[in-house]
Design an enzyme around this catalytic site. Structure first.
Site, PDB file in Angstrom:
ATOM      1  CG  ASP A  71      16.895 -33.732  17.912  1.00 24.67           C
ATOM      2  OD1 ASP A  71      17.577 -32.689  17.825  1.00 24.67           O
ATOM      3  OD2 ASP A  71      16.484 -34.373  16.929  1.00 24.67           O
ATOM      4  CG  ASP A  77      14.414 -29.990  13.587  1.00 21.43           C
ATOM      5  OD1 ASP A  77      13.539 -29.144  13.408  1.00 21.43           O
ATOM      6  OD2 ASP A  77      15.648 -29.752  13.505  1.00 21.43           O
ATOM      7  CE  LYS A 108      22.239 -39.669   0.833  1.00 24.04           C
ATOM      8  NZ  LYS A 108      21.214 -39.768   1.918  1.00 24.04           N
ATOM      9  CG  ASP A 144      22.018 -25.909  -0.908  1.00 23.46           C
ATOM     10  OD1 ASP A 144      23.016 -25.361  -0.397  1.00 23.46           O
ATOM     11  OD2 ASP A 144      21.190 -25.302  -1.623  1.00 23.46           O
ATOM     12  CG  HIS A 185      17.912 -29.748   6.066  1.00 23.30           C
ATOM     13  ND1 HIS A 185      17.438 -30.448   4.978  1.00 23.30           N
ATOM     14  CD2 HIS A 185      17.115 -30.108   7.100  1.00 23.30           C
ATOM     15  CE1 HIS A 185      16.414 -31.198   5.346  1.00 23.30           C
ATOM     16  NE2 HIS A 185      16.199 -31.011   6.627  1.00 23.30           N
ATOM     17  CG  ASP A 219      14.124 -37.367  14.682  1.00 22.17           C
ATOM     18  OD1 ASP A 219      14.225 -37.583  13.458  1.00 22.17           O
ATOM     19  OD2 ASP A 219      14.751 -36.437  15.242  1.00 22.17           O
TER      20      ASP A 219
END
Length: 530
Positions: A98, A100, A247, A252, A254, A386
């Site tokens: 991955d 991040d 949430k 938003d 991101h 992660d």
């Protein structure tokens, strides 16, 4: 491993002498005369010869000294890779990552930035009180893996068996008493139907949200700050709206690219630069390993970050690169095809993708097509991520990949539990629990009073150990009763776990990770502590 080795070595003669007694030690039913059961391992609550109070007090001091001596010089390597199940790198041909919090590690400034962006959105778009703009992010308030009850507005820490850990329940910043918690839930157990469907992928009426990913810290902190503010001001609110708005605002941040843009504009402040990432990827490639990247982030953001971390030629190290993969749907929806991205203007192409080629950038897709087109499948693939749900659950459970979890908090927790103060508390806790287990059958009033005193000391030791990591919630791996809800998933969904993917550099590529053998309650075991 060091602890196990040290204690095992110190008891070698004891074990050898027992084993030389013959099969009656391992197989008590084969004894020709009297059945032999190893003392202390199958002890029943009935005490034949009740020890006196001075004898019990002396036994306490004796066991405590032995526990302390065993732990005194033991240190756990915070940069080690820990195994939940056996994994040999000798048979790993393909390594996947991955982006991040796996290849890219972030500073605490990222969480502060997310916290500020989220509260600004809540004020500007969701009409929350402007007082929120004065809130300050506290990076030490919460831990990852907490649950939020969207009906009662409570933050909870839950163990592997879905029991609330008393003393870790908060409404805003206010600790909720044990009595109040038990009254709310009729005990400490949380039924499965109350767990949130985002995590369990079943049940439609779950009211507990599990904050599990590395970006959840700012969200949980802001959620608690808002609940505290509205409760103090005696405002009427529904916790579910607060949770959903936080949430949505965080999502938003991101999806809009605001977070990515700010990181790119000030990359030094948000991304931890380390040459170890480039060294790891180069070493794997030099040893003939296949490398791939599957991330939910967009290519421009990944490209800027990888150029900063690895260098301009980072793409040459990977055989396959997939961005905007939409995990976990990448692992769940086998109908979504791959699309190739035009390298000139980064627009998605319309032509059919029938091969996955090095040097190209792909988006979306699914794991079935990925394995079909590459031929990489089964346990010879090791994928690091992660998020134990989005990154690891389906690869290991549905497709048999090997998986590695990246848990950045591990370094801090290992340091805390390796401290002298923690080891003293742990030694006292284990001493008390061993005595309670062995002598709870004593029924005389003075013995009962001593047991109650030990239970109080046990409670003090437990709270002290919790406070060593986080004074409100303790650590992310353990509750006072056992593993956390997070740890249970970590053990099930990751073959190995570590604080950073670059810790792999410390191991040769034919290294075998062996999980510890823990004796089940009914199995023979040697208690090296006493």
């Amino acid at each position: 491993e060091q602890l196990h080795f040290k204690m095992a070595t110190s008891k070698t003669n004891f074990i050898a002498s027992r084993l030389t007694q013959g099969s009656k030690f391992l197989y008590p039913w084969k004894s020709q005369s009297k059945i032999f059961y190893p003392k202390r391992y199958f002890r029943t609550p009935q005490i034949e010869n009740t020890p006196s109070i001075p004898e019990l007090e002396n036994l306490f001091e004796s066991r405590l000294k032995k526990f302390r001596r065993n732990y005194e010089h033991i240190k756990v390597n915070k940069n080690a890779i820990f195994a939940n199940s056996e994994l040999s790198l000798k048979y790993i041909d393909t390594y996947g990552f991955d982006y991040d919090y796996t290849l890219a590690s972030y500073t605490t400034e990222l969480h502060r930035m997310l916290y500020n962006l989220c509260k600004e959105r809540l004020v500007s778009r969701y009409k929350y009180p402007k007082e929120l703009l004065h809130f300050e992010f506290d990076p030490d308030f919460a831990i990852r893996g907490l649950h939020f009850d969207s009906r009662k507005g409570l933050l909870l820490k839950i163990d592997a068996y879905q029991h609330i850990e008393l003393g870790t329940v908060y409404k805003g910043h206010r600790p909720v008493s044990d009595e109040e918690t038990i009254r709310y839930y009729g005990g400490t157990h949380i039924p499965l139907h109350m767990m949130n469907p985002f995590n369990e992928r079943r049940h439609s009426n779950g009211c507990l949200y599990h904050y599990l990913d590395m970006f959840s810290g700012p969200e949980v902190s802001l959620l608690a700050d808002i609940v505290e503010f509205l409760s103090t001001k005696r405002k009427s609110f529904h916790p579910q709206y607060i949770a959903n708005d936080c949430k949505s605002a965080m999502a938003d941040i991101h999806h809009s690219g605001d977070m990515h843009q700010r990181i790119v504009e000030n990359i030094d402040a948000y991304i931890c630069k380390s040459s170890k990432v480039a060294n790891l990827l180069s070493n794997l490639k030099a040893n003939g390993k296949n490398l791939f990247l599957i991330t939910n982030s967009l290519f421009p953001f990944v490209d800027k970050g990888m150029q900063y971390i690895v260098g301009a030629d980072w793409r040459d190290l990977f055989d396959i690169i997939v961005v905007r993969a939409r995990k976990p749907h990448f692992f769940l929806n086998n109908q979504n095809p791959f699309r190739r991205i035009d390298s000139t203007d980064l627009s998605p192409m319309w032509d059919t993708v029938s091969t996955l080629e090095k040097g190209e950038i792909y988006t979306e897709g699914n794991i079935v097509d990925f394995m079909t087109l590459t031929g990489w499948n089964g346990s010879s693939v090791l994928y690091f991520g992660d998020h134990v749900y989005s990154d690891l659950a389906d690869p290991i459970q549905r497709f048999g990949w090997s998986t590695g979890a990246i848990v950045p908090e591990l370094e801090n927790e290992v340091e805390k539990v390796s401290s002298d103060e923690y080891k003293l508390l742990l030694s006292e806790l284990l001493t008390i629990e061993s005595l309670l287990r062995d002598y709870q059958g004593c029924s005389e009033p003075e013995h009962v009073a001593l047991m109650e005193a030990w239970k109080e000391r046990r409670k003090i030791a437990r709270n002290g150990m919790k406070s060593q990591v986080n004074p409100r919630f303790g650590g992310i791996f353990r509750t006072q009763r056992g593993p956390t809800y997070f740890t249970r998933r970590l053990i099930r969904l990751a073959n190995v776990y570590t604080s950073s993917v670059t810790n792999l550099l410390s191991y040769p590529l034919d290294y075998a990770f062996y999980s510890r053998r823990y004796a089940l309650p009914h199995e023979l075991a040697v208690n090296f502590g006493i």
